[in-house]
Design a protein around this motif. Sequence first.
Motif, PDB file in Angstrom:
ATOM      1  N   ILE A  51      55.728  31.949  72.720  1.00  9.90           N
ATOM      2  CA  ILE A  51      55.602  33.319  73.209  1.00  9.90           C
ATOM      3  C   ILE A  51      55.285  33.099  74.938  1.00  9.90           C
ATOM      4  N   ARG A  52      55.900  34.264  75.664  1.00 14.48           N
ATOM      5  CA  ARG A  52      55.552  34.462  76.798  1.00 14.48           C
ATOM      6  C   ARG A  52      54.703  35.176  77.493  1.00 14.48           C
ATOM      7  N   GLN A  53      53.799  34.893  78.345  1.00 18.22           N
ATOM      8  CA  GLN A  53      52.775  35.956  78.845  1.00 18.22           C
ATOM      9  C   GLN A  53      53.645  37.264  79.560  1.00 18.22           C
ATOM     10  N   GLY A  54      53.170  38.312  79.144  1.00 16.51           N
ATOM     11  CA  GLY A  54      53.591  39.639  79.573  1.00 16.51           C
ATOM     12  C   GLY A  54      54.582  40.285  78.929  1.00 16.51           C
ATOM     13  N   GLU A  55      55.175  39.472  77.552  1.00 14.63           N
ATOM     14  CA  GLU A  55      56.051  40.137  77.046  1.00 14.63           C
ATOM     15  C   GLU A  55      55.436  40.652  75.773  1.00 14.63           C
ATOM     16  N   SER A  56      56.245  41.724  75.217  1.00 19.24           N
ATOM     17  CA  SER A  56      55.929  42.406  73.934  1.00 19.24           C
ATOM     18  C   SER A  56      56.963  42.049  72.821  1.00 19.24           C
ATOM     19  N   TYR A  57      56.074  41.703  71.743  1.00 24.52           N
ATOM     20  CA  TYR A  57      56.842  41.371  70.471  1.00 24.52           C
ATOM     21  C   TYR A  57      56.607  42.244  69.329  1.00 24.52           C
ATOM     22  N   GLN A  58      57.696  42.508  68.683  1.00 22.08           N
ATOM     23  CA  GLN A  58      57.655  43.564  67.530  1.00 22.08           C
ATOM     24  C   GLN A  58      57.790  42.416  66.500  1.00 22.08           C
ATOM     25  N   LEU A  59      56.539  42.556  65.604  1.00 19.86           N
ATOM     26  CA  LEU A  59      56.427  41.909  64.268  1.00 19.86           C
ATOM     27  C   LEU A  59      56.849  42.721  63.118  1.00 19.86           C
ATOM     28  N   ARG A  60      57.804  42.140  62.558  1.00 21.59           N
ATOM     29  CA  ARG A  60      58.245  43.024  61.244  1.00 21.59           C
ATOM     30  C   ARG A  60      57.790  42.275  60.075  1.00 21.59           C
ATOM     31  N   VAL A  61      56.650  42.789  59.634  1.00 26.31           N
ATOM     32  CA  VAL A  61      55.812  42.187  58.295  1.00 26.31           C
ATOM     33  C   VAL A  61      56.166  42.764  57.041  1.00 26.31           C
ATOM     34  N   VAL A  62      56.565  41.949  56.034  1.00 27.05           N
ATOM     35  CA  VAL A  62      57.049  42.290  54.709  1.00 27.05           C
ATOM     36  C   VAL A  62      56.014  41.785  53.799  1.00 27.05           C
ATOM     37  N   ASN A  63      55.448  42.377  52.899  1.00 27.19           N
ATOM     38  CA  ASN A  63      54.511  41.599  51.721  1.00 27.19           C
ATOM     39  C   ASN A  63      55.424  41.558  50.879  1.00 27.19           C
ATOM     40  N   ALA A  64      56.172  40.551  50.483  1.00 27.84           N
ATOM     41  CA  ALA A  64      56.821  40.164  49.265  1.00 27.84           C
ATOM     42  C   ALA A  64      56.039  39.205  48.296  1.00 27.84           C
ATOM     43  N   CYS A  65      54.698  39.166  48.332  1.00 24.97           N
ATOM     44  CA  CYS A  65      53.779  38.561  47.361  1.00 24.97           C
ATOM     45  C   CYS A  65      54.033  39.416  45.841  1.00 24.97           C
ATOM     46  N   LEU A  66      53.829  38.541  44.897  1.00 29.10           N
ATOM     47  CA  LEU A  66      54.171  39.532  43.672  1.00 29.10           C
ATOM     48  C   LEU A  66      52.938  40.140  43.275  1.00 29.10           C
ATOM     49  N   ASN A  67      51.654  39.608  43.580  1.00 32.28           N
ATOM     50  CA  ASN A  67      50.607  40.281  42.769  1.00 32.28           C
ATOM     51  C   ASN A  67      49.471  40.547  43.792  1.00 32.28           C
ATOM     52  N   PHE A  68      49.507  40.504  45.037  1.00 31.30           N
ATOM     53  CA  PHE A  68      48.495  40.700  46.050  1.00 31.30           C
ATOM     54  C   PHE A  68      48.681  41.423  47.219  1.00 31.30           C
ATOM     55  N   ALA A  69      47.826  42.500  47.406  1.00 30.34           N
ATOM     56  CA  ALA A  69      47.728  42.899  48.774  1.00 30.34           C
ATOM     57  C   ALA A  69      47.333  41.749  49.810  1.00 30.34           C
ATOM     58  N   MET A  70      47.704  42.142  51.064  1.00 31.71           N
ATOM     59  CA  MET A  70      47.541  41.070  51.987  1.00 31.71           C
ATOM     60  C   MET A  70      46.990  41.557  53.365  1.00 31.71           C
ATOM     61  N   TYR A  71      45.911  40.872  53.820  1.00 26.89           N
ATOM     62  CA  TYR A  71      45.619  41.111  55.424  1.00 26.89           C
ATOM     63  C   TYR A  71      46.505  40.224  55.940  1.00 26.89           C
ATOM     64  N   PHE A  72      46.784  40.552  57.417  1.00 25.57           N
ATOM     65  CA  PHE A  72      47.776  39.806  58.356  1.00 25.57           C
ATOM     66  C   PHE A  72      47.118  40.004  59.629  1.00 25.57           C
ATOM     67  N   ALA A  73      46.830  38.911  60.369  1.00 20.91           N
ATOM     68  CA  ALA A  73      46.410  39.050  61.691  1.00 20.91           C
ATOM     69  C   ALA A  73      46.586  37.839  62.715  1.00 20.91           C
ATOM     70  N   VAL A  74      46.545  38.034  63.976  1.00 21.78           N
ATOM     71  CA  VAL A  74      46.873  36.986  64.849  1.00 21.78           C
ATOM     72  C   VAL A  74      45.630  36.991  65.731  1.00 21.78           C
ATOM     73  N   ALA A  75      45.111  35.628  65.709  1.00 21.84           N
ATOM     74  CA  ALA A  75      43.796  35.330  66.385  1.00 21.84           C
ATOM     75  C   ALA A  75      44.026  35.989  67.741  1.00 21.84           C
ATOM     76  N   ASN A  76      42.998  36.526  68.337  1.00 21.75           N
ATOM     77  CA  ASN A  76      42.647  37.071  69.576  1.00 21.75           C
ATOM     78  C   ASN A  76      43.572  37.994  70.192  1.00 21.75           C
ATOM     79  N   HIS A  77      44.288  38.660  69.133  1.00 23.39           N
ATOM     80  CA  HIS A  77      45.542  39.637  69.716  1.00 23.39           C
ATOM     81  C   HIS A  77      45.399  40.870  68.754  1.00 23.39           C
ATOM     82  N   SER A  78      45.378  42.013  69.398  1.00 19.62           N
ATOM     83  CA  SER A  78      45.464  43.400  68.676  1.00 19.62           C
ATOM     84  C   SER A  78      47.003  43.729  68.278  1.00 19.62           C
ATOM     85  N   LEU A  79      46.914  44.485  67.509  1.00 18.11           N
ATOM     86  CA  LEU A  79      48.333  44.880  67.070  1.00 18.11           C
ATOM     87  C   LEU A  79      48.429  46.445  66.952  1.00 18.11           C
ATOM     88  N   THR A  80      49.445  46.921  67.250  1.00 19.27           N
ATOM     89  CA  THR A  80      49.830  48.419  67.473  1.00 19.27           C
ATOM     90  C   THR A  80      50.895  48.893  66.501  1.00 19.27           C
TER      91      THR A  80
END
Length: 576
Positions: free
Chosen positions: A210-239
Motif C-alpha cells: 500500500i501507499r502512504q496517503g491513499e485510501s483503500y476500500q476493504l470489501r469483507v465477506v464472511n464465507a465461513c460455514l459456522n463462525f462469526a469472525m473478527y477482522f482487523a488490521v494492525a495499527n489501523h482503524s477501519l471506517t
Amino acid sequence: MWMICCFLVHIVDQHILGGVTTRYYNFTVDYANVTRLNHTKSMMLVNSQFPGPPITAHEGDTIVVKVTSLVQPNITIHWHGVKQLQTGWYDGVPYVTQCPLKQGDSYTYRFQLLNQTGTLWYHAHTSWHRASIHGAIIIYPHKDRGYPFPTPNREVPIILGGWWNADVEDVIEAALATGGGYSIPDALTINGQPGFLYNYSSSDATRRRIRQGESYQLRVVNACLNFAMYFAVANHSLTVRELDSAYCVPFTVDVLLIAPGQTVDCILNANLSEGQFYMAASVFSLPDPLTVPFPQTPATAFLEYEGSSRIHPVYMPTFPAHNDSSYRDFWDSQERSLNTSDQTLYVPQTIDRELFFTVGYGLSSNSSCSPLPNCTAGFEGYRILGAVNNITFVTPSSSDTSLLQYAYRYDRGVSTSNSNFDLSFPDDPESTFNYTGPQPPLSTRFPEHATRLSHIDYNSNVQLVLQDTSILLFETHPFHLHGFSFYIVGRGYGNYDPATSPATFNLVNPPYRNTFGVNYGGWIAIRFQADNPGAWLFHCHIELHASWGMETVFFVHEGNASNQRLQSPPMDYPVC
C-alpha cells in the motif's frame, strides 16, 4: 496482488442497451486439486479458482451467468443478498426455487442489480459445498452517480473462510451420523490462504503493498460455514461505510465483527509512513469453546507500505476475547442506516402482519441413533436438530418440483395438492414456555418434522420477532432472508415482551441488512415490506444449523399489477 483490474477478465461479454449494461459470465463447477497446510485434495471449484471469480457490475446492471456442473453431487448457486425482484427462479435454493443441477446440466441465471451497491457474494446452496464454491459480487454505484463519501483510491476484496484437510462432505456426513458436533476446520483462511501463523502456509499467504496517503476500500465477506469472525488490521482503524450492500452512517472501529453470510465495506487510510502489518481474522463465539470448539489460530494476510524495509517488525492486531458479548453489543449499537439520494429509507411504521418465531435447537425422537448409544455426539443419546417455532424444516424430496413452481401455480388458481405445499406455518409458537429460563422438560424438546410455509399477502408490512431459546444452549443464530433486506428495529435480552419491548425500537434509521444474528439469550425484531413475490428461504446461516433444519420458507403472494408478479419460468429451468 489482488487488483480490481484483474476482475474483468472473467466477463465473457457485455452489451449496453439504453444505458443498462448486461454482463455475461460462464461458471463451470468442476474438481481441481488444491494444496493448503502441505495437504493436497480435490475440491469442487468455480472455474478452478478458490475463492471463485468475482462478479463486478454497476447498480442497475443485468447479470447473466451460465452455470455448468461437471461434478457428481447436485448443486445450485445462490446470489446472496441479491433481491431477485420478480426473478425468484434464479435465487438458487434446491427444491425451494429450483431443482438442482445434475452432473452435465447447465442453467443460466439472469437478474438485475437494483437499488444495491457495495459487496454481496455468491455461494453453492447444497450441502456444505459453499466451503469451496463461493466468490464476491462487487457492485459500484450507478454510472451517473458516485459514492456518498470520497471515492477510495484502491480496493481490496477479502473473503474469510475455512479449510479442512478432509472432504467437507465427509465432515457433515459424520456429524449427521453421530447426531451432533463436527470436526472443526484445520485452518481459517483469508482469500483461501491460512496465512503466516500456520505451518507450510507462509510462502502462499496473501500479500498487499500500500501507499502512504491513499485510501483503500476493504470489501469483507464472511464465507465461513459456522463462525462469526473478527477482522482487523494492525495499527489501523477501519471506517465502516456499507453493511450488506446498504450505506450506513459511518463509524470507525479497530475490529470488525461479521456474522456468517454478512458483508462489510470499510475504508482503511494508509496514514503511516512505513511498516509491515498483519490483516487477521479470528473467531467470535459466545458459547463455551468446550461446547462449540473452533480454530484458535487466526488467519493472516500481509500489508506492507511501499518503501518499507523488510527488517521492520510485523505487527499483529489485538482482538477482543472470543466470547466478548459487550463488543457484540457495542458493534450492534453503532449500526445505523444512512439516507442518501440513492438510498431512501422506508421503515414500516405500521404493521399488517405480526410474527413471533422461536429459534434454537431440538432433539429427534425417531432417528437411527436415537436413543441408541452410537449417537455419540448428540445430547443424552438423541440426535440434535434445529427448529423454528418448534418445527424442523424438511426439504422436499428429489421427486418433487420446486416450492416456487407450486406457489406460481397457486397464485394462478391451479390446484396444488402436493403435501409439501403446506401453507400452515404458525405465526406464533404452537407450544409456549419460558424461552430463556431453565431447560424445559425433555418432552417439550422434540420438534415436528414438516415442510410448512408461511404465506404473506403482497405489499404487507411485516414485523418478525426472533426469540432465542434455552433448549440445549443459547447461541447468536445469524438468520438470512432471501429476496429481501430488512430493518433491525429492536434487540434485547431475555424474553420479548410485546407490551414493553416495542418502546425501545428504532423506527428512524435502524440498520438495513439481509443477515443478522439473534441476540444470545434474547431477541431481535425486524421489519420489511413484502413487495417481492416468490418462495423465499429464511434460515440460520451457520451451516451446521441449516443442515439440522433451522429454517423455513415465506411464500409472498403476487400483486395485481404486472410489475408485482413473477416472470414466467425460464425455458431452461432445471427439472428434478
